[in-house]
Write a protein that holds these residues in place. Structure first.
Motif, PDB file in Angstrom:
ATOM      1  N   LEU A  84      39.783 -53.939 -30.817  1.00  0.00           N
ATOM      2  CA  LEU A  84      40.357 -54.437 -29.573  1.00  0.00           C
ATOM      3  C   LEU A  84      41.329 -53.415 -28.969  1.00  0.00           C
ATOM      4  O   LEU A  84      42.152 -52.838 -29.670  1.00  0.00           O
ATOM      5  N   SER A  85      41.254 -53.231 -27.666  1.00  0.00           N
ATOM      6  CA  SER A  85      42.219 -52.398 -26.940  1.00  0.00           C
ATOM      7  C   SER A  85      43.265 -53.309 -26.312  1.00  0.00           C
ATOM      8  O   SER A  85      42.949 -54.133 -25.458  1.00  0.00           O
ATOM      9  N   THR A  86      44.513 -53.164 -26.735  1.00  0.00           N
ATOM     10  CA  THR A  86      45.601 -53.982 -26.194  1.00  0.00           C
ATOM     11  C   THR A  86      46.605 -53.116 -25.451  1.00  0.00           C
ATOM     12  O   THR A  86      46.612 -53.065 -24.230  1.00  0.00           O
ATOM     13  N   VAL A  87      47.453 -52.406 -26.189  1.00  0.00           N
ATOM     14  CA  VAL A  87      48.557 -51.686 -25.556  1.00  0.00           C
ATOM     15  C   VAL A  87      48.110 -50.414 -24.854  1.00  0.00           C
ATOM     16  O   VAL A  87      48.770 -49.945 -23.913  1.00  0.00           O
ATOM     17  N   GLU A  88      47.011 -49.825 -25.291  1.00  0.00           N
ATOM     18  CA  GLU A  88      46.639 -48.490 -24.810  1.00  0.00           C
ATOM     19  C   GLU A  88      46.528 -48.406 -23.292  1.00  0.00           C
ATOM     20  O   GLU A  88      46.903 -47.404 -22.675  1.00  0.00           O
ATOM     21  N   ARG A  89      46.007 -49.463 -22.691  1.00  0.00           N
ATOM     22  CA  ARG A  89      45.673 -49.416 -21.266  1.00  0.00           C
ATOM     23  C   ARG A  89      46.898 -49.515 -20.359  1.00  0.00           C
ATOM     24  O   ARG A  89      46.820 -49.205 -19.176  1.00  0.00           O
ATOM     25  N   ALA A  90      48.022 -49.988 -20.902  1.00  0.00           N
ATOM     26  CA  ALA A  90      49.230 -50.157 -20.089  1.00  0.00           C
ATOM     27  C   ALA A  90      50.165 -48.961 -20.178  1.00  0.00           C
ATOM     28  O   ALA A  90      51.157 -48.895 -19.453  1.00  0.00           O
ATOM     29  N   LEU A  91      49.849 -48.016 -21.036  1.00  0.00           N
ATOM     30  CA  LEU A  91      50.743 -46.883 -21.261  1.00  0.00           C
ATOM     31  C   LEU A  91      50.549 -45.809 -20.197  1.00  0.00           C
ATOM     32  O   LEU A  91      49.440 -45.624 -19.668  1.00  0.00           O
ATOM     33  N   PRO A  92      51.608 -45.085 -19.872  1.00  0.00           N
ATOM     34  CA  PRO A  92      51.503 -44.056 -18.827  1.00  0.00           C
ATOM     35  C   PRO A  92      50.647 -42.871 -19.259  1.00  0.00           C
ATOM     36  O   PRO A  92      50.233 -42.774 -20.411  1.00  0.00           O
ATOM     37  N   TYR A  93      50.367 -41.996 -18.274  1.00  0.00           N
ATOM     38  CA  TYR A  93      49.582 -40.772 -18.475  1.00  0.00           C
ATOM     39  C   TYR A  93      48.119 -41.095 -18.807  1.00  0.00           C
ATOM     40  O   TYR A  93      47.436 -40.336 -19.503  1.00  0.00           O
ATOM     41  N   SER A  94      47.642 -42.225 -18.280  1.00  0.00           N
ATOM     42  CA  SER A  94      46.267 -42.631 -18.551  1.00  0.00           C
ATOM     43  C   SER A  94      45.733 -43.455 -17.387  1.00  0.00           C
ATOM     44  O   SER A  94      46.491 -43.995 -16.585  1.00  0.00           O
ATOM     45  N   LEU A  95      44.408 -43.538 -17.317  1.00  0.00           N
ATOM     46  CA  LEU A  95      43.724 -44.410 -16.370  1.00  0.00           C
ATOM     47  C   LEU A  95      42.341 -44.706 -16.926  1.00  0.00           C
ATOM     48  O   LEU A  95      41.889 -44.074 -17.885  1.00  0.00           O
ATOM     49  N   ILE A  96      41.667 -45.683 -16.315  1.00  0.00           N
ATOM     50  CA  ILE A  96      40.319 -46.049 -16.738  1.00  0.00           C
ATOM     51  C   ILE A  96      39.383 -45.951 -15.545  1.00  0.00           C
ATOM     52  O   ILE A  96      39.716 -46.407 -14.445  1.00  0.00           O
ATOM     53  N   VAL A  97      38.217 -45.366 -15.773  1.00  0.00           N
ATOM     54  CA  VAL A  97      37.230 -45.222 -14.703  1.00  0.00           C
ATOM     55  C   VAL A  97      35.895 -45.803 -15.148  1.00  0.00           C
ATOM     56  O   VAL A  97      35.592 -45.887 -16.344  1.00  0.00           O
ATOM     57  N   ASP A  98      35.097 -46.213 -14.152  1.00  0.00           N
ATOM     58  CA  ASP A  98      33.745 -46.681 -14.434  1.00  0.00           C
ATOM     59  C   ASP A  98      32.798 -45.483 -14.470  1.00  0.00           C
ATOM     60  O   ASP A  98      33.226 -44.326 -14.458  1.00  0.00           O
ATOM     61  N   PRO A 152      25.038 -50.381  -8.755  1.00  0.00           N
ATOM     62  CA  PRO A 152      24.314 -49.386  -9.559  1.00  0.00           C
ATOM     63  C   PRO A 152      25.037 -48.041  -9.534  1.00  0.00           C
ATOM     64  O   PRO A 152      25.474 -47.578  -8.483  1.00  0.00           O
ATOM     65  N   GLY A 153      25.193 -47.454 -10.703  1.00  0.00           N
ATOM     66  CA  GLY A 153      25.903 -46.187 -10.813  1.00  0.00           C
ATOM     67  C   GLY A 153      27.387 -46.361 -11.025  1.00  0.00           C
ATOM     68  O   GLY A 153      28.085 -45.390 -11.339  1.00  0.00           O
ATOM     69  N   ALA A 154      27.888 -47.596 -10.847  1.00  0.00           N
ATOM     70  CA  ALA A 154      29.316 -47.877 -11.048  1.00  0.00           C
ATOM     71  C   ALA A 154      29.511 -48.896 -12.169  1.00  0.00           C
ATOM     72  O   ALA A 154      30.472 -49.657 -12.168  1.00  0.00           O
ATOM     73  N   GLU A 155      28.578 -48.895 -13.109  1.00  0.00           N
ATOM     74  CA  GLU A 155      28.672 -49.832 -14.218  1.00  0.00           C
ATOM     75  C   GLU A 155      29.933 -49.561 -15.044  1.00  0.00           C
ATOM     76  O   GLU A 155      30.453 -48.450 -15.069  1.00  0.00           O
ATOM     77  N   THR A 156      30.391 -50.580 -15.715  1.00  0.00           N
ATOM     78  CA  THR A 156      31.658 -50.487 -16.452  1.00  0.00           C
ATOM     79  C   THR A 156      31.493 -50.566 -17.966  1.00  0.00           C
ATOM     80  O   THR A 156      32.485 -50.512 -18.692  1.00  0.00           O
ATOM     81  N   ASN A 157      30.271 -50.699 -18.443  1.00  0.00           N
ATOM     82  CA  ASN A 157      30.048 -50.813 -19.882  1.00  0.00           C
ATOM     83  C   ASN A 157      29.105 -49.712 -20.363  1.00  0.00           C
ATOM     84  O   ASN A 157      27.894 -49.820 -20.213  1.00  0.00           O
ATOM     85  N   PRO A 158      29.669 -48.594 -20.867  1.00  0.00           N
ATOM     86  CA  PRO A 158      31.096 -48.419 -21.141  1.00  0.00           C
ATOM     87  C   PRO A 158      31.850 -47.831 -19.947  1.00  0.00           C
ATOM     88  O   PRO A 158      31.260 -47.244 -19.052  1.00  0.00           O
ATOM     89  N   SER A 159      33.162 -48.022 -20.014  1.00  0.00           N
ATOM     90  CA  SER A 159      34.093 -47.312 -19.137  1.00  0.00           C
ATOM     91  C   SER A 159      34.709 -46.169 -19.936  1.00  0.00           C
ATOM     92  O   SER A 159      34.452 -46.025 -21.140  1.00  0.00           O
ATOM     93  N   TRP A 160      35.537 -45.376 -19.264  1.00  0.00           N
ATOM     94  CA  TRP A 160      36.209 -44.274 -19.952  1.00  0.00           C
ATOM     95  C   TRP A 160      37.714 -44.401 -19.794  1.00  0.00           C
ATOM     96  O   TRP A 160      38.228 -44.531 -18.677  1.00  0.00           O
ATOM     97  N   LEU A 161      38.414 -44.402 -20.926  1.00  0.00           N
ATOM     98  CA  LEU A 161      39.872 -44.287 -20.931  1.00  0.00           C
ATOM     99  C   LEU A 161      40.194 -42.801 -20.888  1.00  0.00           C
ATOM    100  O   LEU A 161      39.858 -42.060 -21.817  1.00  0.00           O
ATOM    101  N   ILE A 162      40.804 -42.365 -19.784  1.00  0.00           N
ATOM    102  CA  ILE A 162      41.142 -40.955 -19.564  1.00  0.00           C
ATOM    103  C   ILE A 162      42.641 -40.780 -19.813  1.00  0.00           C
ATOM    104  O   ILE A 162      43.452 -41.571 -19.311  1.00  0.00           O
ATOM    105  N   PHE A 163      43.032 -39.760 -20.567  1.00  0.00           N
ATOM    106  CA  PHE A 163      44.457 -39.510 -20.799  1.00  0.00           C
ATOM    107  C   PHE A 163      44.710 -38.027 -21.007  1.00  0.00           C
ATOM    108  O   PHE A 163      43.783 -37.257 -21.306  1.00  0.00           O
TER     109      PHE A 163
END
Length: 564
Positions: free
Chosen positions: A336-350, A376-387
């Protein structure tokens, strides 16, 4: 009818809801038997954070934050599905605090009401804290029966350091943000683990139980003190029904199928169906792979399927506790991803390299966004956590632990972690469009400079800020993704369990398709359709109802009338 064994109450399953039901019945003088399918007891509850969402508790009042049960009802009613009856919501809201007070007294479970915000702050009746309750201290497993400890379900890898050393919530916060003197707290936890020489010679498991294992350790110890047996490796096979009443169940035990009679009732608390590939394909097509679940591996819907043969009604079978998950090759469950997504220096993209949601949403709300239809082309599974490297050096990204050089990460983790010296290199490694990814990061960094996420409002709510870094201002959840090297790790749509299932009433009794009651049969936890419908009102909204309806089911089965 001839039975191989007879008891008053048969409890199928061994998670928190099951053990509360067993303890409630046993304390009332009932002869109780608990049967568990697997070789380890504790179910998904043991792998959880152990939090419970309880409106109107005495602990909240003692903390100076009394709750209003009417507001709590209106909050849940606004969020839950229309097909959940008012009576069932009232049963939870009006009795959850009674269950908590009783469990504190009977099992010495020491919860604390925390300033942990509800997940839907925009909905009337929500509160910025004190409905979520967590266990703030550890439980020493040396107080348990040794065999019970040895066979307890292991904590989630996401809830411990290196999958071995258990943390309480306060220690997690200190490890993340390292305030002055942080090393003393962490050093004490590490020393306690390594200096437990007798246990280190036996096993790498930590005898300092925290979170879900602390809850389960205390509940199991209380159940053991009543003399109630817990049979492991004893799968439920079928129900025994006579003239419309369930009188017991067939259980496989020690190589035999035994007919177990239950004079007062059978309480099914065997978990959801998230590990059943066929049922997932039928009902959860958006994430049909069982390994997408963070749940323990035995939850395959056996009790659900058996109960359907008696004409039981179901509700919201397409529902689950959705979540973004890290999937590591070779592991039998997602993390499970909990805290990772709220931390700075990161974003999530489809998959089109664009942001699509407030990354700091609660995991269920973020999972719901992932599950929604996308172009189409903007699917979210999987997404990418960028940091970027500041994030890499400061915070965990699932299995990617700060302080451990990239080359020393486990090979399975290195298979899914992408690294690039530039954003363009990162885009190439992930297969994302370079121009779009660079534009997304540029726009994001521009909003960071203003301290305001103008696209999705990340960091605006109290919940967002809960997991942000308090050292970062003006918005603790926002930090520019700007310092090379850059990293990406995939986030998959998954769950921590299903929450659609058998329809029950306010006493946990299973209902037929015609609305009638299947006499003698109860269902609680993820086997039953959640009182929350498709929503997840706050942290602990899984375990809170499971324990409450386990309490109510045993109360009804044993005809307990004394006040709490």
């Amino acid at each position: 009818m001839v039975f191989d064994k007879q008891v008053d109450v048969l409890v199928v399953g061994s998670g928190a809801g099951a053990l509360v039901a067993a303890l409630r019945a046993a304390r009332a003088g009932a002869d109780v038997l608990v049967v568990e399918k697997g070789a380890m007891w504790g179910g998904t509850s043991a792998t959880s954070g152990g939090g419970i969402w309880i409106p109107g508790s005495h602990l909240a009042e003692q903390a100076g934050h009394p709750d209003d049960l009417g507001e709590a009802f209106r909050y849940v009613r606004a969020l839950t599905a229309d097909n959940v009856a008012d009576d069932q919501i009232h049963a939870f809201v009006d009795n959850a605090h009674r269950m908590l007070a009783w469990v504190e007294q009977e099992a010495d479970v020491q919860y604390a009401a925390l300033p942990y915000p509800d997940y839907y702050p925009e909905v009337a009746g929500s509160r910025e804290g004190y409905r979520t309750h967590l266990i703030p201290t550890a439980f020493d497993a040396r107080k348990m029966d040794q065999a019970a400890f040895d066979t307890m379900q292991r904590a989630s890898p996401a809830a411990s350091l290196w999958g071995r050393i258990n943390w309480v919530l306060a220690e997690t916060h200190i490890a993340l943000f390292r305030p002055k003197g942080w090393w003393k707290t962490i050093g004490k936890a590490l020393a306690g683990y390594w200096l437990d020489f007798p246990q280190r010679l036996r096993s790498p498991r930590d005898r300092r139980l925290t979170l879900g294992t602390a809850l389960l350790g205390r509940l199991r110890s209380a159940v053991d003190r009543t003399g109630t047996p817990v049979w492991l490796n004893s799968p439920f096979v079928s129900l025994i029904e006579t003239d419309g009443r369930v009188e017991g169940a067939v259980v496989q035990h020690e190589g035999r199928e035994l007919r177990i009679g239950a004079r007062k009732g059978v309480i099914l608390a065997a978990g959801g169906f998230e590990r059943n590939a066929a049922l997932r394909a039928e009902h959860l097509a958006a994430a049909h792979d069982p390994v997408a679940s963070g749940s323990q591996v035995n939850n395959r819907g056996d009790a659900l399927l058996a109960t359907l043969t008696l004409g039981a009604a179901t509700r919201n079978m397409d529902s689950a506790w959705w979540a973004p998950m890290f999937r590591i090759p070779g592991e039998d469950r997602a993390r499970l991803s909990t805290v990772e997504r709220a931390l700075p220096y990161s974003l999530i993209v489809d998959q089109s390299a664009k942001r699509y949601a407030n990354e700091a949403l609660s995991y269920h709300r973020f999972g719901e966004v992932m599950k929604a239809p996308h172009a189409p082309g903007a699917e979210t599974n999987p997404s990418w956590l960028i940091f970027d490297s500041r994030y890499r050096n400061s915070y965990p990204a699932g299995p990617v632990i700060p302080g451990i050089p990239d080359a020393l990460l486990p090979a399975s983790v290195r298979k899914v972690l992408v690294k690039g010296s530039t954003v363009a290199d990162l885009a190439k490694g992930t297969g994302l469009d370079t121009v779009t990814l660079e534009a997304t990061i540029t726009r994001f960094n521009g909003m960071v400079a203003k301290g305001k996420d103008e696209d999705f409002g990340r960091g605006d709510s109290a919940y967002d800020r809960l997991y942000g870094d308090p050292r970062v201002s003006p918005n603790p959840s926002l930090g520019a993704v700007a310092k090379a090297p850059f990293y990406a790790i995939p986030l998959h749509l998954g769950d921590i369990g299903t929450n659609g299932g058998l329809v029950t009433d306010g006493r946990g009794r299973v209902l037929r398709e015609d609305g009638g009651t299947i006499q003698g049969l109860y269902a609680v936890g993820n086997l039953a359709a959640s009182v929350m419908g498709y929503s997840y009102p706050g942290a602990g909204a899984t375990l809170g109802p499971a324990m409450t309806f386990g309490f109510l089911a045993a109360t009804d089965a044993c005809r307990i009338n004394e006040p709490v």
